[in-house]
Motif scaffolding. Structure first.
Motif, PDB file in Angstrom:
ATOM      1  N   GLN A 988       3.332  -7.984   5.797  1.00 62.24           N
ATOM      2  CA  GLN A 988       3.193  -7.793   7.240  1.00 62.24           C
ATOM      3  C   GLN A 988       2.466  -6.499   7.583  1.00 62.24           C
ATOM      4  OE1 GLN A 988       6.901  -7.512   9.374  1.00 62.24           O
ATOM      5  NE2 GLN A 988       6.093  -8.679  11.094  1.00 62.24           N
ATOM      6  N   LYS A 989       2.511  -5.529   6.704  1.00 59.41           N
ATOM      7  CA  LYS A 989       1.902  -4.239   7.007  1.00 59.41           C
ATOM      8  C   LYS A 989       0.382  -4.261   6.911  1.00 59.41           C
ATOM      9  CE  LYS A 989       2.153  -2.288   2.313  1.00 59.41           C
ATOM     10  NZ  LYS A 989       2.657  -1.160   1.503  1.00 59.41           N
ATOM     11  N   PHE A 990      -0.193  -5.301   6.303  1.00 58.79           N
ATOM     12  CA  PHE A 990      -1.633  -5.386   6.180  1.00 58.79           C
ATOM     13  C   PHE A 990      -2.208  -6.092   7.406  1.00 58.79           C
ATOM     14  CE2 PHE A 990       0.093  -5.261   1.875  1.00 58.79           C
ATOM     15  CZ  PHE A 990      -0.626  -4.207   1.322  1.00 58.79           C
ATOM     16  N   GLN A 991      -3.370  -5.625   7.866  1.00 59.67           N
ATOM     17  CA  GLN A 991      -3.991  -6.144   9.071  1.00 59.67           C
ATOM     18  C   GLN A 991      -5.402  -6.641   8.760  1.00 59.67           C
ATOM     19  OE1 GLN A 991      -2.347  -6.453  11.891  1.00 59.67           O
ATOM     20  NE2 GLN A 991      -0.525  -5.454  10.996  1.00 59.67           N
ATOM     21  N   PRO A 992      -5.893  -7.605   9.529  1.00 60.00           N
ATOM     22  CA  PRO A 992      -7.280  -8.063   9.348  1.00 60.00           C
ATOM     23  C   PRO A 992      -8.270  -6.914   9.532  1.00 60.00           C
ATOM     24  CG  PRO A 992      -6.048  -9.629  10.680  1.00 60.00           C
ATOM     25  CD  PRO A 992      -5.163  -8.437  10.509  1.00 60.00           C
ATOM     26  N   ASN A 993      -9.376  -7.043   8.804  1.00 59.59           N
ATOM     27  CA  ASN A 993     -10.470  -6.050   8.814  1.00 59.59           C
ATOM     28  C   ASN A 993     -10.122  -4.794   8.030  1.00 59.59           C
ATOM     29  OD1 ASN A 993     -12.084  -7.718  10.379  1.00 59.59           O
ATOM     30  ND2 ASN A 993     -11.243  -6.906  12.296  1.00 59.59           N
ATOM     31  N   GLU A 994      -8.933  -4.722   7.476  1.00 56.26           N
ATOM     32  CA  GLU A 994      -8.574  -3.568   6.648  1.00 56.26           C
ATOM     33  C   GLU A 994      -9.238  -3.732   5.273  1.00 56.26           C
ATOM     34  OE1 GLU A 994      -4.506  -1.502   4.851  1.00 56.26           O
ATOM     35  OE2 GLU A 994      -4.398  -3.002   6.465  1.00 56.26           O
ATOM     36  N   GLU A 995      -9.688  -2.597   4.707  1.00 60.53           N
ATOM     37  CA  GLU A 995     -10.382  -2.630   3.428  1.00 60.53           C
ATOM     38  C   GLU A 995      -9.432  -2.274   2.289  1.00 60.53           C
ATOM     39  OE1 GLU A 995     -13.848  -0.273   3.381  1.00 60.53           O
ATOM     40  OE2 GLU A 995     -14.930  -1.484   4.836  1.00 60.53           O
ATOM     41  N   LEU A 996      -9.643  -2.963   1.165  1.00 61.68           N
ATOM     42  CA  LEU A 996      -8.812  -2.739  -0.009  1.00 61.68           C
ATOM     43  C   LEU A 996      -9.695  -2.626  -1.239  1.00 61.68           C
ATOM     44  CD1 LEU A 996      -6.053  -5.459   0.591  1.00 61.68           C
ATOM     45  CD2 LEU A 996      -5.839  -3.011   1.054  1.00 61.68           C
ATOM     46  N   ASP A 997      -9.212  -1.870  -2.221  1.00 62.22           N
ATOM     47  CA  ASP A 997      -9.840  -1.846  -3.538  1.00 62.22           C
ATOM     48  C   ASP A 997      -9.158  -2.920  -4.384  1.00 62.22           C
ATOM     49  OD1 ASP A 997     -11.582   0.226  -2.970  1.00 62.22           O
ATOM     50  OD2 ASP A 997     -10.084   1.748  -3.447  1.00 62.22           O
ATOM     51  N   VAL A 998      -9.937  -3.851  -4.892  1.00 61.52           N
ATOM     52  CA  VAL A 998      -9.369  -4.968  -5.647  1.00 61.52           C
ATOM     53  C   VAL A 998     -10.088  -5.100  -6.984  1.00 61.52           C
ATOM     54  CG1 VAL A 998      -8.665  -6.214  -3.575  1.00 61.52           C
ATOM     55  CG2 VAL A 998     -10.933  -6.615  -4.530  1.00 61.52           C
ATOM     56  N   LYS A 999      -9.370  -5.718  -7.923  1.00 58.48           N
ATOM     57  CA  LYS A 999      -9.940  -5.997  -9.234  1.00 58.48           C
ATOM     58  C   LYS A 999     -10.017  -7.507  -9.415  1.00 58.48           C
ATOM     59  CE  LYS A 999      -9.251  -3.532 -12.917  1.00 58.48           C
ATOM     60  NZ  LYS A 999      -8.690  -2.838 -14.106  1.00 58.48           N
ATOM     61  N   ILE A1000     -11.136  -7.966  -9.982  1.00 55.27           N
ATOM     62  CA  ILE A1000     -11.350  -9.401 -10.185  1.00 55.27           C
ATOM     63  C   ILE A1000     -10.605  -9.835 -11.449  1.00 55.27           C
ATOM     64  CG2 ILE A1000     -13.067 -11.177 -10.646  1.00 55.27           C
ATOM     65  CD1 ILE A1000     -15.027  -9.547  -8.984  1.00 55.27           C
ATOM     66  N   LEU A1001      -9.735 -10.867 -11.270  1.00 59.23           N
ATOM     67  CA  LEU A1001      -8.941 -11.379 -12.386  1.00 59.23           C
ATOM     68  C   LEU A1001      -9.439 -12.725 -12.888  1.00 59.23           C
ATOM     69  CD1 LEU A1001      -5.364 -10.591 -11.054  1.00 59.23           C
ATOM     70  CD2 LEU A1001      -6.784  -9.183 -12.550  1.00 59.23           C
TER      71      LEU A1001
END
Length: 1821
Positions: A988-1001
């Motif tokens: 719930q704390k994440f909002q649209p348009n927010e940026e994240l660092d992700v790793k491809i699995l």
């Protein structure tokens, strides 16, 4: 092969069919004698001595043998035989040669054309009968014969080749040009079970899977498949033209075709038929239908071959398989259905050829064998298999048919050759005839070319290709060359081929010429070897590998041979075959004969363009007609034609509409109306094409009723408006086309959105402006497109425009196809965008992040649909609407208003894009630039920037780059339990348009929801599996938690993925999922009652692994902590423990509760409640969490017994109505107990008193009375009450009695004859009436007592015939006069004087009862007593023969009249007063017997002077009348006269009229009740509508209770004519509801809402919804009424009406309060300041709070009420309103809150006052 035709059975045929066991030499004289008998007449021949025959053909073909010794031949057949015999004698005398044998026109062996289609006809016989039965080779003893319809009997087994598949059957080609059909029910036992399950399946049950939803034979078989089949029936079926065609029905069921073989008879390399039993991981398990049912077949994956797709294999599918091996125990046969392995050619010793077998039963069609050649000759080859089985191959299957081959050289005697069995025929002696084929393609059995393996040899491919015939059937071959002549059978020909040596063909002798040919010669005549002829192909047989042709000119000249030759839309010629009678016009259709084998149907609507009154006059049999083919159904073999000249003679260039594909809007054609509806018509074209013609498209003018303008069968010119080829839907119009000329058409085609045009205003309206473009097209500008800005600017621009004005630089938005108008806009923003090239014209122009100009197309609660040029539409979700617009109605926008938006997201695959009205940050561009530009550039382990697109409960969807999407599973968002802040909604704390660092699995498979490695990219737009764990992004680890790495006892972080029936599914990682049993989900069992609330999707859990099963992929987890993780065991449980459990099953007699995975037990009915009246298992639902008390433990059997009694589970101080019975010793004799019937046996009834205590009730203890069918007294699970008679604790038995005398404390014992005493008053019923008296059965007597009332005791007067007073069935009250116990005789009396005292006593006791029961009788009887006393005192000498003075009796009768006269103040004439009056009776019987003496009164009154004297004496006693008036005031009306008196003074009193009706209803006088109701309606004043309404309601109640529906409807219609119809409907519905007739009440409501005069009433819709929710239990329909009602209810009442519907969700027991809250939220989003609405919502929530039972529910309810008050207090309010709100809030907190909440309300109130004072006003709105 079957013969061409069958002829009638003649006398020679039984002789020909004789199967004697003699040699051929001995059989010839018999045959000669048979021929000599031809000249003998039939009648004379029967006189001679007959030889016994082995078997007559009549046993096969003539089932109904004629009785009386009559012949089976018709007189015409007798005549034919006689003529043939005379012709044969004449031929022999003239030529000296033997006459040709005509006994064989039916050629039973080979080369018959059209076996299955040949009609049965009678023809002369020819000499060819010699070869019909068999060709016998000298010395072999084996007769060679081919397969034919004649010798194909039931039980024959054949090898077949699938040629066609329909929805109902499968066509199999079998040897010698025969075809059989396998119906869908003769495939396999497994398929039949599927069909039965499909037919009997309940719609409420869950479906197993998509493959089992339907049975499609085309998925079970394929053309070219080889199968073994058994003949189940042969006969004829009707065909076109009153002819018959032969029909062979087959079965491929393994149980039948395998012949019930033993497992030992099936050897390796033999062929067996098998059906799919189940599909496993390693192969397919097959059913074989062998005698030993335990023997199964198995097809491994490697042996499946190319012909079978394991994923598409279905249960019940049948295939012929090769036996490749046997299991060690002989119970499993290894099979292979791969046709590529069937080949028996070559010298390989491993070739599938059977050389040895334990028995001959295993040699069945399909099996390849080695045979020893015994003989070879012109007719074929014969031999033996294993030296025991005689086999033969006919000419064709010996390989000598297509050319003249010396069989003796080709097949040397004594040589071993290979052959394949193709048929077996049963013999009369139990043996079998076996046919083989030595043809190469039959030894190979090649699969179809589509099923060939990739490594198939070139030879196999060639053989498979040859079996697929290349020449079309019905085609004509110009130069067919004769290569072989069979003199008496036919011709072998070669058909030319462009790519090879040619194709072999055969023409039967009957298909050579239209004239009769008896013998063909190869050296002379027209059919010599090497000559070429024109031939027509009639059929092809894959087993024979032959084309069958006809050389007959009549066949060559026919236009059509088969239905397949017809094409839809083709014009054909034919003749009328016959008329089909029926229908209104007398003719429903006409059958038209197109050829000898094709007949088409002309439906009634297609007989003519006009409606024919007498179609039979125009269409006579044999009349030539010209028709056009409407449709051809190849599966049903149906042809439909039309004779309409408008369709037949239509020679326009317009293509015929015979398929939806290729049709486009604007095309025009002619069609026929085949159905007329009030809303439109169905128009038929050719083939399956149908179209809908709406009533609005029928004409340019208004059409009220289509049936007045159109008729069925009318031909119309239709133009396509829209068409959907995939859905096969089309809409057409009869309106004229737009009428554009060529230049305008070109202009229309060239114009497109975004262009700039100039136009002149032609018309100006209130909502739009019409214009003419310079290119001649018409244009329109809607009001909202005249300018940018708000509505005022639109209206100002409209005022400035004038007709004739020229507008320049208008932007084209779209083309309106239906009206052929161009949609334009004059908005400056669109003009600038068009000139700048930024206007969106197509989806390709949409770029993410770009700023666009659009206009509002539609506004919904979900968002704003924004339109651009050419109809391109994007969506602005509610979350992307500007914040200042969210709270406004319709977001503050109106249609066509200009909006500026940014492209938020683009879905290329679905051609959709989302927009945002919130300005995008620069970060979006930078992120996109940093991210990879294509999916192909992404690699495993790469760390990228991702932007959140949407947040779901269990995952986050992100965008990595343009068109590149990814997902982050919730398990890849957090490293530890502590990182999860919100356990119920972690994401719930994440909002649209927010940026994240992700790793491809890896890659996510959206179809199977599985995680795949990144190398498995199969989609053009893959969805990448990502991780946002900080530890994973920072480190170099990409490995996910795998299933095999999960350890028992390990602790993991899990997230809820789904809710199951008895568990919750959780995710430990994207590819590891486990299950948590409900009882293992939490230590707090209370939270398990509402999983959606306490464990929503995505919620986090800390779980411990209980068990891991890698083989099945099952992972069991638990979320319980500490010691609670240890599973509960049987040793840990003791009686008396109260434990939580889960309800797993509910039956009518128990509830099953589960404590853990291994512990469960039942709760019987006696342990469900402390009050057995409330013991109802239905109150529990599956998966309910309950607390149970352990009653007992059966350790050896591992059984538990539970109780749900509140006194055991909650508190022992709770009241107990039915005590718990735990042991037999607990009960004592005489105890009164209740229990449930457990079992009803022939000896008695078993009643359950406790969980382990049962009682037995003997049959004699069931009832006090004798009941013949005693089992009807009780039923299982019935609650009964009884008294314990005996208890034997040691024997564990209890004897119980259910007799009312034992169980009912208030039981009154039946009377016996000893209980009767003289003077006792009893009631009874008249059983029999004689002239001397009446026999009366006394009530409540056992055994039944009957007494006699003599006529002297019937009445005070003399009664001659009792039958005039009483009849059988009358209920009477009698006095016991005498009782003779020994003789069992009872004397009764019925005189009225016997009951005077008793009646007075009853009047005193039952003063409150109905007046009609005793009032009038009591008054009359009292008057009689006083009159009798006066008469005794004053006139003691009066003589009376009958014991009663008649004058006195008359005075008593007239008493009512006297009373009425005095009350009304009227003078009554003395003479009139002496006359008897009928009056009104209130009882069914006159106790005084006066009705009998009424005839005497008439004769005595005129002659007796005492009457007047008596009359005068009566007038001196007015006290009686005064007393009765007092009684009337005291008790109310109790007789007819009382009611009549009161109604005179109160004629408009509806209550009095209703009482009067009830008085007669108690007397069961229904018709009088109806009469009183009608009288009341006539009497009550016309202005008193309310009073009349009550009378109607009472009448409704009467008819609903006692009459049928027709009577109720009749009364109801009368009421609606004079009263308010809506009120009458509502009252009738209420009466039905109270009577429990809910379906009828629902019908009344439906009638009300269907009436347009009632629909405007909001109360009607609300009442209907209340009824559906509370009484009808149909919440879905109730909620759908809201949308329907808003279309009829006035607009100004919509808001309150909607709110009342929302309140129903709170009030009703089937309502959903959450749905009600949603409705209120929608209302307040549009009217946020509606104070009365807020008050209503608060009241509902507070009322719901008072009914809450659990603490959680109360706490939740308080929070909701408190939240509403906070929202109300946060609004802008006036001072008075604010005072009201805060006062109510304070009262709520003082009552249900605490001190802290009270102080908080006071603080908020002070704060509000301070703000108002600071503003210096009162908060004006």
């Amino acid at each position: 092969m079957a013969p061409v035709k069958r002829k009638a059975v003649t006398d020679e045929r039984p002789v020909k069919k004789v199967r004697a066991t003699k040699d051929e030499a001995e059989a010839k004289p018999a045959k000669a004698s048979a021929k000599a008998s031809k000249s003998i007449p039939h009648d004379e021949e029967e006189i001679g001595e007959r030889k016994p025959v082995a078997k007559s053909i009549l046993q096969q073909e003539e089932r109904a043998f004629p009785r009386g010794g009559g012949s089976v031949l018709t007189p015409l057949e007798h005549k034919q035989i006689k003529v043939q015999a005379e012709q044969d004698v004449l031929f022999e005398q003239q030529t000296g040669q033997k006459a040709p044998d005509r006994d064989g026109e039916e050629d039973t062996d080979l080369f018959a054309a059209g076996a299955e289609d040949a009609p049965v006809k009678k023809k002369r016989k020819t000499k060819r009968e010699d070869g019909d039965v068999a060709v016998k080779i000298a010395g072999s003893g084996i007769k060679i014969q081919g397969l034919s319809y004649k010798n194909l009997v039931i039980g024959s087994v054949v090898l077949g080749y699938v040629t066609a598949i329909t929805g109902r059957d499968v066509a199999l080609a079998i040897p010698n040009n025969l075809t059989g059909y396998v119906p869908i029910t003769a495939v396999s036992e497994g398929l039949n079970a599927r069909i039965e399950k499909l037919l009997g399946q309940d719609e409420a049950l869950e479906k197993d899977g998509g493959e089992d939803e339907d049975v499609d034979l085309k998925q079970l078989f394929h053309v070219g498949q080889w199968l073994r089949a058994v003949v189940t029936s042969t006969g004829t079926e009707p065909s076109e033209g009153n002819k018959s065609r032969r029909h062979i029905e087959l079965s491929v069921d393994p149980r039948q075709v395998n012949g019930g073989l033993n497992a030992d008879s099936v050897v390796v390399h033999s062929m067996v038929q098998a059906s799919v039993r189940s599909v496993e991981d390693h192969g397919v398990v097959m059913d074989l239908g062998l005698a030993d049912k335990d023997v199964k077949g198995f097809v491994s994956k490697k042996d499946i071959g190319a012909s079978l797709d394991l994923d598409k294999t279905q249960e019940g599918q049948v295939m012929m398989c090769l036996v490749t091996g046997k299991g060690s125990n002989g119970k499993v046969l290894k099979l292979s259905p791969d046709a590529a392995r069937f080949s028996a050619t070559g010298a390989d010793k491993h070739a599938p050829v059977v050389n040895e077998a334990p028995s001959v039963e295993g040699f069945l069609p399909g099996t390849a064998v080695q045979l020893l050649v015994i003989e070879a000759g012109p007719g074929g080859v014969s031999g033996k298999v294993m030296g025991m089985v005689d086999v033969s191959a006919d000419l064709v299957h010996a390989g000598a048919g297509s050319k003249d081959v010396d069989m003796s050289k080709k097949y040397k005697v004594g040589s071993m050759i290979k052959g394949r069995i193709i048929w077996t025929l049963p013999n009369d002696d139990g043996a079998r005839k076996v046919g083989v084929s030595t043809l190469e393609h039959m030894l190979v059995l090649p699969p179809p070319t589509t099923k060939l393996p990739e490594n198939a040899s070139a030879k196999l491919r060639t053989q498979a290709t040859e079996l697929e015939h290349h020449l079309p059937l019905s085609s004509i071959v110009e130069d067919a060359k004769i290569v072989h002549v069979l003199p008496e059978r036919g011709l072998f020909l070669t058909l030319p081929s462009s790519s090879g040596p040619g194709f072999s063909a055969f023409a039967h002798i009957s298909q050579v010429s239209d004239t009769r040919i008896d013998v063909l010669t190869s050296s002379t005549g027209a059919h010599q070897l090497g000559t070429t002829h024109k031939a027509r192909i009639t059929s092809y047989n894959a087993l024979d590998n032959l084309y069958y042709v006809s050389l007959k000119p009549s066949v060559l000249e026919q236009t059509f041979l088969r239905i397949d030759d017809l094409t839809v839309g083709e014009v054909v010629k034919g003749t009328v075959e016959r008329l089909i009678l029926g229908g209104k016009s007398g003719i429903t259709g006409v059958l038209v004969k197109l050829s000898d084998s094709i007949i088409g149907l002309v439906p009634e609507v297609h007989l003519s363009d006009v409606q024919l009154q007498h179609p039979e006059r125009k269409f006579r049999e044999g009349f030539p007609v010209k028709a056009k083919v409407l449709s051809v159904d190849l599966e049903k073999r149906h042809v439909r034609l039309t004779l309409k000249k408008t369709l037949v003679a239509d020679d326009s260039d317009t293509p015929i509409w015979k398929a939806y594909e290729g049709l486009e809007p604007g095309m025009e054609s002619k069609g026929t109306i085949i159905n007329l509806l009030p809303t439109g018509a169905v128009v038929q074209f050719f083939g399956p094409v149908r179209a809908w013609l709406p009533v609005a498209e029928m004409s340019e003018g208004y059409i009220e009723k289509p049936e007045q303008q159109f008729r069925m069968g009318q031909t119309v010119n239709a133009r396509i408006v829209s068409v959907d080829a995939a859905a096969q839907e089309m809409k057409v119009s009869c309106k004229a086309a737009d009428g554009l000329d060529e230049e305008q058409q070109a202009a229309w085609a060239s114009i497109e959105g975004g262009q700039l045009v100039n136009a002149t205003v032609t018309e100006k309206g209130g909502e739009s402006v019409a214009l003419d473009l310079e290119n001649g097209l018409r244009g329109v500008i809607r009001l909202g497109h005249l300018a940018d800005g708000d509505a005022k600017k639109f209206e100002g621009a409209l005022k400035r425009i004038r007709v004739g004005q020229k507008l320049t630089d208008l932007v084209v938005l779209d083309k309106l196809e239906r009206s052929r108008q161009v949609l334009l806009t004059n908005k400056p923003s669109f003009l600038n965008a068009s000139k700048a090239g930024t206007l969106i014209r197509s989806f390709a122009d949409v770029k993410e992040g770009a700023k666009l100009q659009g206009f509002v197309r539609n506004v919904t609660p979900e968002g704003i649909y924004t339109e651009f040029a050419n109809g391109i539409v994007g969506l602005v979700p509610k979350s992307q609407v500007a914040p200042e617009m969210v709270g406004q109605p319709a977001f503050g926008l109106r249609k066509d208003q200009t909006v500026h938006v940014w492209v938020f997201g683009v879905d290329v695959t679905r051609q959709r894009f989302t927009l945002s009205m919130r300005e995008q940050k620069d970060g979006l561009v930078s992120t996109t630039q940093q991210a990879p530009t294509a999916a192909s550039n992404l690699t495993l382990g790469q760390v990228v920037k991702a932007k959140i697109a949407s947040v779901k409960a269990t995952q986050i969807n992100v965008r990595i780059a343009d068109g590149v999407q990814g997902r982050i599973d919730v398990s890849e968002m957090f490293d530890s339990w502590e990182d999860v802040a919100n356990k119920k909604a972690p994401l719930q704390k994440f909002q649209p348009n927010e940026e994240l660092d992700v790793k491809i699995l890896g890659v996510h498979d959206a179809r199977s929801h599985r995680f795949l490695p990144i190398s498995h990219r199969q989609s053009k737009a893959p969805v990448f599996e990502l991780s946002a764990k900080k530890s994973r992004v920072a480190n170099a680890s990409e490995e996910l938690l795998a299933f095999d790495s999960v350890k028992v006892g390990g602790s993991y972080l899990a997230f809820v993925n789904n809710h199951g029936d008895n568990c919750v599914w959780v995710s430990l990682s994207p590819n590891v999922r486990g299950r948590v049993a409900l009882m293992d989900l939490s230590d707090d069992v209370g939270s398990l009652q509402n999983l959606d609330k306490h464990f929503p999707f995505g919620s986090a859990l800390r779980v411990t692994v209980k068990n891991v099963d890698i083989g099945t992929g099952r992972l069991d987890l638990t979320a319980r902590t500490g010691k609670e993780q240890v599973a509960l065991t049987l040793k840990q449980i003791s009686p008396g423990m109260v434990l939580p459990g889960r309800v797993t099953k509910i039956t009518e007699r128990s509830v099953n509760v589960q404590l853990s995975d291994d512990l469960a037990g039942p709760v019987p009915l006696v342990e469900l409640s402390d009050d057995f009246d409330k013991a109802d298992p239905a109150q529990y639902n599956k998966n309910d969490i309950v607390r149970v008390c352990v009653l007992d433990i059966d350790v050896p059997n591992k059984k538990l017994f539970f109780s749900l009694r509140p006194s055991k589970v909650l508190s022992s101080s709770l009241p107990v109505t039915d005590k718990q019975v735990t042991s037999f010793a607990q009960l004592k004799a005489g105890s009164l107990v209740r229990g449930f019937v457990k079992h009803v046996s022939d000896r008695g009834v078993i009643v359950s008193l406790g969980a382990k205590v049962d009682a037995f009730v003997r049959i004699t203890d069931l009832s006090d009375q004798y009941v013949k069918d005693w089992k009807t007294l009780v039923q299982v699970d019935q609650l009964v009450k009884g008294r314990v008679l005996a208890v034997d604790a040691d024997a564990r038995s209890i004897q119980l009695s259910l007799k009312a005398s034992h169980a009912d404390p208030g039981y009154k014992a039946p009377l016996t004859i000893g209980d009767l005493t003289p003077g006792m008053i009893v009631t009874g019923k008249v059983r029999k009436v004689e002239d001397f008296g009446a026999f009366i059965d006394i009530d409540n007597s056992l055994p039944r007592l009957s007494g006699l009332c003599h006529r002297s005791e019937v009445a005070s007067k003399r009664v001659e015939d009792v039958r005039k007073l009483y009849s059988e069935g009358d209920v009477v009250k009698a006095r016991v006069m005498s009782v003779n116990v020994e003789a069992r005789k009872i004397s009764l009396g019925l005189k009225a004087s016997y009951f005077v005292d008793a009646d007075e006593d009853e009047d005193e006791e039952i003063e409150d009862e109905s007046a009609g029961e005793s009032g009038e009788d009591g008054v009359v009887v009292g008057a009689m007593d006083e009159m009798d006393e006066d008469l005794d005192d004053e006139n003691e000498d009066v003589d009376s023969d009958g014991g009663v003075d008649l004058a006195d009796d008359r005075d008593v009768q007239s008493e009512d009249d006297g009373i009425s006269a005095e009350v009304d103040g009227m003078d009554i004439d003395d003479e009139a007063s002496t006359k008897p009056t009928a009056g009104l009776k209130t009882s069914g019987f006159d106790w005084t017997g006066d009705s009998f003496g009424a005839t005497v009164n008439g004769t005595v009154s005129d002659s007796e002077p005492e009457a007047s004297a008596t009359k005068k004496k009566r007038r001196h006693k007015p006290e009686i009348k005064v007393d009765m008036t007092g009684d009337l005031d005291k008790y109310g009306p109790r007789s007819v006269s009382d009611f009549e008196r009161q109604l005179l003074g109160q004629p408009n009193n509806s209550g009095l009229w209703v009482q009067y009706m009830a008085f007669h209803l108690e007397l069961n006088e229904l018709q009088k009740v109806r009469d009183i109701a009608e009288r009341a309606l006539r009497t009550i004043h016309i202005r008193e509508l309310e009073e009349k309404s009550k009378i109607w309601i009472a009448w409704f109640n009467l008819e609903v209770e006692y009459s049928d529906e027709e009577t109720v409807e009749e009364v109801f219609k009368k009421a609606c004519q004079v009263q308010d119809p809506l009120d009458m409907h509502e009252h009738l519905a209420t009466i039905y509801i109270n009577a429990g007739k809910q379906n009828k009440a629902n019908a009344v409501f439906e009638r009300m809402v269907a009436n347009k005069d009632f629909r405007a009433s909001p109360a009607l819709w609300l009442n209907y919804a209340t009824f559906l929710l509370n009484n009808f239990n149909d919440a879905a329909r109730a909620r759908s009424l809201l949308s329907r009602s808003l279309q009829s209810v006035p607009t100004n009442e919509h808001r309150l009406h909607t709110a009342k519907f929302a309140s129903l969700e709170f009030h009703s027991k089937h309502g959903d309060p959450e749905r009600g809250r949603t409705i209120f939220e929608g209302l307040f989003s549009e009217w946020p300041k509606w104070s009365s609405g807020w008050d209503m919502w608060v009241d509902l929530e507070q009322a719901r709070l008072t009914h809450a039972k659990s603490k959680d529910a109360k706490s939740e309810g308080k929070e909701k009420v408190r939240a509403l008050y906070e929202r109300m207090a946060g609004q802008k309010m006036k001072k008075r309103r604010a005072k009201f709100v805060f006062k109510r809030w304070l009262e709520f907190e003082e009552k249900d809150g605490d001190g802290k909440s009270v102080e908080r309300v006071k603080g908020l109130a002070r704060e509000f006052v301070e703000k108002m004072q600071a503003r210096g006003d009162e908060g004006e709105e």
